[in-house]
Design an enzyme around this catalytic site. Structure first.
Site, mmCIF file in Angstrom:
data_model
loop_
_atom_site.group_PDB
_atom_site.id
_atom_site.type_symbol
_atom_site.label_atom_id
_atom_site.label_comp_id
_atom_site.label_asym_id
_atom_site.label_seq_id
_atom_site.Cartn_x
_atom_site.Cartn_y
_atom_site.Cartn_z
ATOM 1 N N SER A 69 -9.575 2.532 -4.835
ATOM 2 C CA SER A 69 -8.416 3.384 -5.100
ATOM 3 C C SER A 69 -8.267 3.549 -6.602
ATOM 4 O O SER A 69 -8.183 2.557 -7.334
ATOM 5 C CB SER A 69 -7.133 2.766 -4.535
ATOM 6 O OG SER A 69 -6.007 3.343 -5.181
ATOM 7 N N SER A 128 2.954 8.950 1.027
ATOM 8 C CA SER A 128 1.620 8.694 0.473
ATOM 9 C C SER A 128 0.809 7.883 1.468
ATOM 10 O O SER A 128 -0.418 8.013 1.541
ATOM 11 C CB SER A 128 1.726 7.946 -0.859
ATOM 12 O OG SER A 128 2.239 6.631 -0.682
ATOM 13 N N GLU A 161 -1.303 2.251 10.681
ATOM 14 C CA GLU A 161 -0.077 1.858 9.975
ATOM 15 C C GLU A 161 0.747 0.865 10.807
ATOM 16 O O GLU A 161 1.264 -0.117 10.291
ATOM 17 C CB GLU A 161 0.759 3.098 9.638
ATOM 18 C CG GLU A 161 2.014 2.771 8.850
ATOM 19 C CD GLU A 161 2.441 3.867 7.873
ATOM 20 O OE1 GLU A 161 1.654 4.790 7.601
ATOM 21 O OE2 GLU A 161 3.573 3.775 7.379
ATOM 22 N N ASP A 173 4.898 11.463 10.200
ATOM 23 C CA ASP A 173 4.214 11.636 8.918
ATOM 24 C C ASP A 173 2.767 12.073 9.112
ATOM 25 O O ASP A 173 2.270 12.966 8.435
ATOM 26 C CB ASP A 173 4.238 10.320 8.124
ATOM 27 C CG ASP A 173 5.648 9.826 7.878
ATOM 28 O OD1 ASP A 173 6.605 10.567 8.181
ATOM 29 O OD2 ASP A 173 5.789 8.687 7.391
HETATM 30 P P1 ADP Z 1 5.424 6.262 1.151
HETATM 31 O O1 ADP Z 1 4.595 6.519 2.370
HETATM 32 O O2 ADP Z 1 6.800 6.781 1.271
HETATM 33 O O3 ADP Z 1 4.775 6.707 -0.110
HETATM 34 P P2 ADP Z 1 4.888 3.565 1.926
HETATM 35 O O4 ADP Z 1 5.459 2.267 1.501
HETATM 36 O O5 ADP Z 1 4.891 3.916 3.358
HETATM 37 O O6 ADP Z 1 5.606 4.689 1.043
HETATM 38 O O7 ADP Z 1 3.380 3.651 1.443
HETATM 39 C C1 ADP Z 1 3.043 3.356 0.105
HETATM 40 C C2 ADP Z 1 1.804 2.477 0.081
HETATM 41 O O8 ADP Z 1 0.656 3.243 0.483
HETATM 42 C C3 ADP Z 1 1.468 1.954 -1.282
HETATM 43 O O9 ADP Z 1 2.195 0.780 -1.578
HETATM 44 C C4 ADP Z 1 -0.017 1.666 -1.142
HETATM 45 O O10 ADP Z 1 -0.223 0.435 -0.462
HETATM 46 C C5 ADP Z 1 -0.471 2.784 -0.215
HETATM 47 N N1 ADP Z 1 -1.013 3.914 -1.009
HETATM 48 C C6 ADP Z 1 -0.514 5.161 -1.097
HETATM 49 N N2 ADP Z 1 -1.276 5.930 -1.897
HETATM 50 C C7 ADP Z 1 -2.299 5.160 -2.307
HETATM 51 C C8 ADP Z 1 -3.440 5.354 -3.163
HETATM 52 N N3 ADP Z 1 -3.677 6.522 -3.772
HETATM 53 N N4 ADP Z 1 -4.273 4.301 -3.328
HETATM 54 C C9 ADP Z 1 -4.040 3.126 -2.723
HETATM 55 N N5 ADP Z 1 -2.999 2.880 -1.951
HETATM 56 C C10 ADP Z 1 -2.128 3.866 -1.736
HETATM 57 MG MG MG Z 2 4.933 5.770 4.314
#
Ligand code: ADP
Ligand code: MG
Length: 387
Positions: A69, A128, A161, A173
């Site tokens: 990542s 994300s 998830e 989502d």
């Molecule tokens: P949201 O989905 O609202 O952004 P979440 O807590 O559900 O919040 O997901 C966020 C998590 O997803 C981050 O803490 C990380 O573990 C993972 N994540 C998201 N984008 C990336 C990325 N580009 N690289 C690595 N992990 C990611």
């Molecule tokens: Mg999320």
């Protein structure tokens, strides 16, 4: 195309050497309206964003996942056999979980070398996590030749998830990230999982959908979420319906009258939010389907906020401040979006009022001594795809 999609093949060459077999993209999402209705078998109305996660991937010779990542600045290596619920921690569980869920579904997927690079802010409520799961799911699906449908891929991403990351989220989502379509909302019936695209193109009406990351500290989110779910389940049991979706709007008063006892008043408010929120989603869909001026959905968005604030009690002062400031500055409607206790607010505003509304929210935050918010305009974008 966004920067992550441009960068990801170069990052791949640096990390793993050589070329990837391909590159993929999956967007984050924002929910226009329909909050906490998903686990009540109701309706939601998200749109896919132009922000998301890109992946460059190549089939590996060994049955091993190697994932880097860019955002985390880390590479994780896991034999596919070692991936299981409870066995993977941290961000790589979202990626590894997809491989596990594909294998659980009976697909003999190969190992993968993959680099992910995203531009959707993590943890802001713009999903994300779904963007990450879905981009890996479409990549693995293409490279393994499993030819799963978008609905099946959404199921795989959701299992990743729920089971491997351990987050008990609904399926909205992933469905939004996979089914997104430019200029459209993804109208989802969370009972049947039926999808309908509903035209929504604010720019063509001189409008902008402004999203404000409130940066409000998330506190007690998991516990509060579980409590709301329990209340809804209990209320449905007391009312003798499979889910609160089955309480009709014109039967709401009668249903509320049946909720007596110690927690009756609380359950009444929870039920009123869910039943009226489902009705608001359908009202917005009706307006947009029939080609009404999108400004007309504004008051419905604002009513949703009031319901979340007063009946479902999932807003926080930062969020309420942002909504009030947006409305004062001329937004047609504004509401918190996402599960609550922080996250993002959205506002429907005239294109030429974007700066004024964003500025008004910033000023209101400064006056309260809150951490500065960040605001950006979003448009309904296409879903996950090969680049
Ligand atoms: P949201 O989905 O609202 O952004 P979440 O807590 O559900 O919040 O997901 C966020 C998590 O997803 C981050 O803490 C990380 O573990 C993972 N994540 C998201 N984008 C990336 C990325 N580009 N690289 C690595 N992990 C990611
Ligand atoms: Mg999320």
């Amino acid at each position: 195309m966004s920067a992550p999609a441009d960068r990801v093949a170069t990052e791949f060459a640096e990390e793993f050497g050589g070329k990837p077999d391909g590159s993929w993209w999956a967007p984050g999402r924002v929910n226009l309206i329909g909050e906490h209705t998903d686990y009540n078998d109701g309706f939601v109305l998200p749109l896919a964003l132009e922000y998301g996660v890109a992946a460059a991937a190549r089939v590996a010779e060994e049955p091993v996942l190697r994932v880097r990542s860019v955002q985390q600045g880390e590479t994780v290596e896991l034999p596919l056999d070692a991936i299981a619920p409870g066995a993977v921690d941290g961000w790589s569980a979202y990626v590894a979980g997809v491989g596990w869920a594909l294998r659980e579904a009976g697909h003999d997927v190969p190992g993968l070398d993959v680099v992910v690079d995203g531009d959707v802010p993590a943890g802001a409520g713009l999903s994300s996590s779904a963007a990450l799961e879905c981009v890996v799911a479409v990549a693995w699906n293409d490279l393994a030749g499993t030819a799963l449908s978008l609905d099946d891929l959404a199921g795989v991403a959701r299992r990743a998830e729920n089971d491997v990351v351990g987050a008990p989220t609904g399926g909205m989502d992933q469905m939004a990230s996979l089914h997104g379509r430019a200029g459209n909302l993804v109208f989802l019936d969370m009972r049947s999982l039926e999808v309908e695209h509903v035209p929504f193109d604010p720019p063509s009406a001189g409008l902008a959908l402004l999203v404000v990351d409130t940066h409000a500290p998330h506190a007690h989110v998991d516990g509060e979420y579980a409590e709301r779910r329990r209340s809804c389940t209990r209320a449905a049991e007391l009312l003798g319906v499979p889910a609160l979706r089955d309480v009709p709007l014109d039967g709401l008063d009668e249903a509320l009258g049946q909720l007596t006892g110690d927690d009756g008043e609380l359950l009444q408010r929870r039920v009123r939010h869910i039943v009226t929120e489902d009705a608001r989603v359908l009202e917005v869909v009706d307006m947009l389907r029939s080609g009404d001026d999108p400004r007309r959905i504004g008051p419905v968005l604002t009513a949703s906020h009031a319901s979340m604030r007063d009946d479902f009690e999932i807003t926080v002062p930062e969020v309420d401040t942002a909504v009030a400031a947006a409305l004062d500055a001329g937004a047609y409607g504004a509401r918190m979006t996402g599960g609550g206790f922080g996250g993002c607010v959205l506002a429907l505003v005239d294109t030429d009022a974007v700066d004024a509304v964003a500025g008004a929210i910033e000023a209101a935050y400064a006056a309260e001594g809150y951490r500065a918010p960040s605001a950006f305009v979003v448009t309904a974008s296409d879903g996950a795809r090969r680049l």
